[in-house]
Design an enzyme around this catalytic site. Sequence first.
Site: not given
Lengths: 773, 331
Positions: A20, A38
């Site tokens: 990320r 997520n």
Amino acid sequence: MSAARLRLWCRGVVQGVGFRPLVHRLAADLQLVGVVENVAGAVRLDLQGERRSLELLVRRLPQELQPPGALEPLAPEWLPPLVPAPPGLRISAASAQPLGAGLLAPALAADLAPCPTCLAELHDPANRRHRYPFISCSQCGPRYSIATDEPYARAHTTLADFPLCPACQREFDDPTDRRFHAETIGCPTCGPQLQWQGAGDWGADPLAAALALLAAGGILALQGVGGFQLLVAAGDPAAVARLRQRKHRPAKPLALLVADLEAIAPLVELSGPERLQLQHPAAPIVLLRLRPGQREPFAGVAPGAAALGVMLPASPLHQLLAEGFGRPLVATSGNRSGEPLCLDPAEALDRLAGIADGFLLHNRPIARRLDDSVLQVIERRPVLLRRARGYAPQALALQAPPGTALALGGDLKSAPALALGGRVWLAPLLGDLAGPLPQQLLSEGLEQLLERHGPRLVALACDGHPGYASHQLEVVAARRLGIPLQLVQHHRAHGLAVAAEHGLPLPLLVWACDGLGYGEPAGTSGHRLWGGELLWLTASGAERWACLRPFPLPGGERAMVEPRRAALGLLAAAGPEALGHPGAAACRAAFSPGDWQLLQQAIASGCNSPLCSSTGRLFDAAASLLDLCQRSSFEGEAGLLLEGLALQASLPQVAPMPLLPAAGLELGWLDWQPLLQSLLNAGVAPQESAACFHASLAAGLASAAAQAAGRLGATTVLLAGGCFQNRLLLERSAAALRAAGLVPRWAEQLPSNDGGLALGQLWAALADLSIKK
Amino acid sequence: MSDCIQLAHGGGGTLMQQLINQELRALYADPTQVLHDAARLELPPGPLAFSTDGYVVQPLEFPGGDIGSLAVIGTANDLAMAGARPLHLSVALLLEEGLPLALLRRLVASMAAAARACELTIVTGDTKVVERGKADGIFITTSGIGAVQAPTPIHPTAIRPGDQLLLSGDLGRHGVAILAARHGLALVPPVLSDCAPLWPQVRALLEAGVRIHCLRDLTRGGLASALHELAEAAVVELAIEEARLPVLEPVARTCELLGFDPLHLANEGRFVVVVPPQARDQTQTLLAASGGAWIGSVRPASKGARVLLTTSFGTERLLLPLSGELLPRIC
Ligand SMILES: [Fe+3]
Ligand SMILES: [Mg+2]
Ligand SMILES: [Zn+2]
Ligand SMILES: [Zn+2]
């Protein structure tokens, strides 16, 4: 200027590997806005910006993701842009889903040893994390072992109770920092702390207390990554002996923890690939062959073994201990004999009280139990012997047939596997299901997996042995859910696991050599206990072409721990002359005269003396006849000692292993009698006999395989089953097969023993299913 | 062959009358009694226990017992496990053509002696003869009636977490004796079956006022199977300690040598008793004279009905019931 909106599901190893933050960096570069989050094991991107920038992002993501991160092929979805556009770029935390037993956690990443950058900071007196035992970043640190919930986020780990200090928060929020969104971030101000329990008033410096204990020959219990470990100075034979005595572990090899490889380099053969494996972020125990002439360089650490198990620090805490001590340490699992690793400090203080002299603890709880992984390098490629910390819960690098399926593997080395969306996950080794904890973990884990994947499951698979706990659990589950249950013959599963790993199409020949597995004899006269089987694996099943000539195991399961019984069984099968042979004196002397007679009577009258064709028990018999091991204190001891002895020999003699005709087998029984005769021959030195055993067995296996291959038109022969964890047997068998013009393959990514059984079971279940369609 | 059972012995003619009058009379407490098809019984007031069992053991005679004594004592013990004093038994004999009469005589004498030892009477019976090959020498079925003496029902459903488990004597002797006889193993010293009436021990507990929650005799499958049945019926976890289990040295040595687990071997004169915690010490004292011992306790079934064994190392393992075939589990 054309605005566009992209929805992109990123799957693969994408959590806990800095994915990320990478997306954030690229998106900021490309002036994109939106959300990165997520979701259920994947990362979902919902980004808006210039169409060309979005396309660039899709191209650059797979290129710039660093290992161990890995992306599956991307399938961009283009949506109408939002009006107004989102105000900025946001990394969002998804809601928690309890991980439960977390046997198979496809969403999570494995635990990683400290990266070079973190190690440099650890050693830098100017750094604010100088000597901080819990230093980590987005590229390293604990992952699966601290996960309590999914998806991966700090709030879903045992670090949830450590709020960040302002300095750490700044790093966490800064897209240009290497700890941007590093969920395990922490520092001496805000992160976990060490604690000492033991003699001496060391309150201020637990690490110094631990090092002082080790220097004094004490046994240290260390709260490690996936559970407690016990450490002693490897160079202190009295300390090692004390550890063995207190742990009831008289002979099993212990592994070494070293801060750097130069300490052991003069003692062992250390190839380039072996160095690479040692330095792998998984930090496995790597088995290294002793250099010629090196016999047990650390007294009592690995008696009689040909190799030394060595690992580099798996965490910054291990790093500080290992370098602080400066010499090799023994590091073994922190449990009492036969029990699983201790996880919780309170539990460890109680259960290890009679073993450890001091406890180095900390307040970052371990959420799941992971043993150290073990591997060896064969022909420059890593071969896993135990797959746990550092590897689990990652997917295996292989392509599965479509379909969701679950297999429970074996009982002694329980490790279930899940096939889902063309990928396969193998659970970390749970251990022996005779223990209440492994069995409880398996049954809880199975329930959770059924709850999550039940509706999509097309098959459940397990071993055919009706006495396996895994078999019984799965039978109940299959009945309840109405899902077809595939009982997969043990050695077929061993073979299919190797085929699956290498993506080899069937049909294939396999020599499955292991301890014992439940067989499927044709007719009623055949024996049930298999373990040396030449199988022709086809899409619909397995044809048995040959097996080791069967011999009885007086005392049944007792023979698993007493090589002397396998030897007696072999001698009894060979006949009265062998039983009375002077060369059998060592085995005979291992029994009282009364017991020797009584067991012969038991064999003759069929009293708990089942026939087997087990290679492992043949190893046992040889080890007993050579008086290496009459009763074993750990699984595989006979084979380990036999291999260690064989490596001291020159070029060995090879005894023939002829094929005897046998009902139901194309080629028949591979006969060990000439080999037994040469083992009984008193004129041969024991190391020559041990080498002859390996060489003859390898040659016999290869020659039978070559005969079968000739008739079947096969070119590849799989070497499967636990016996091929014996490096000498594997290397010799591979060489003999190549000399016969055949291509040998064996398990690499997963253990060739029952720890890898579940993969073969999955393959059988999915293959059987596609045939029925 | 007049010294063996012939088919005509079951034909209903004179040969059959001879068999009953000469060979089987000894079964009955009063040999002069005129037999009729059904016995008329005077029973004491209060609840009765009623049980039946078939006996097919091989070999028919073994060290410490035979199929005859087993058939009487086994059913008497089933009654005792309900807290009942055994009173009367019926006996059905299924004889195979060719069974030596001398053997039959020994078995009948053994049954009569067992009946006296159990203080019960055999009150009715039946005899059939089957062709050679249709039975294994002799099969015996017995049914028994007993007078329940326990003030509260003795049943698995009475088991509560916290209850204590005690064993009435040493384990595995019957199983070892049978094994040795079956396989011609010359054990030195020989091991005798534990076959014995259980009522005297149960009566002693009841008379001392012990509140018995449950009783279970150990037969096929041994202690392990008995505990599993109890755990499942009562939905509890049973935790026992290996070091507490009484096993005589010759039995332990033979089991170790032949690869059997004393916990899985059959017994014919042993039982487990489940009592509330406060009755533990008293029960232990009462059973100690006959080699009994405290072995463990009952816990809530937090992980399901199961049996845990604490080994002498102090580690725990699951005690599994014997699953049909005796095959090594280990790979
Ligand atoms: Fe196996
Ligand atoms: Mg009954
Ligand atoms: Zn790092
Ligand atoms: Zn901080």
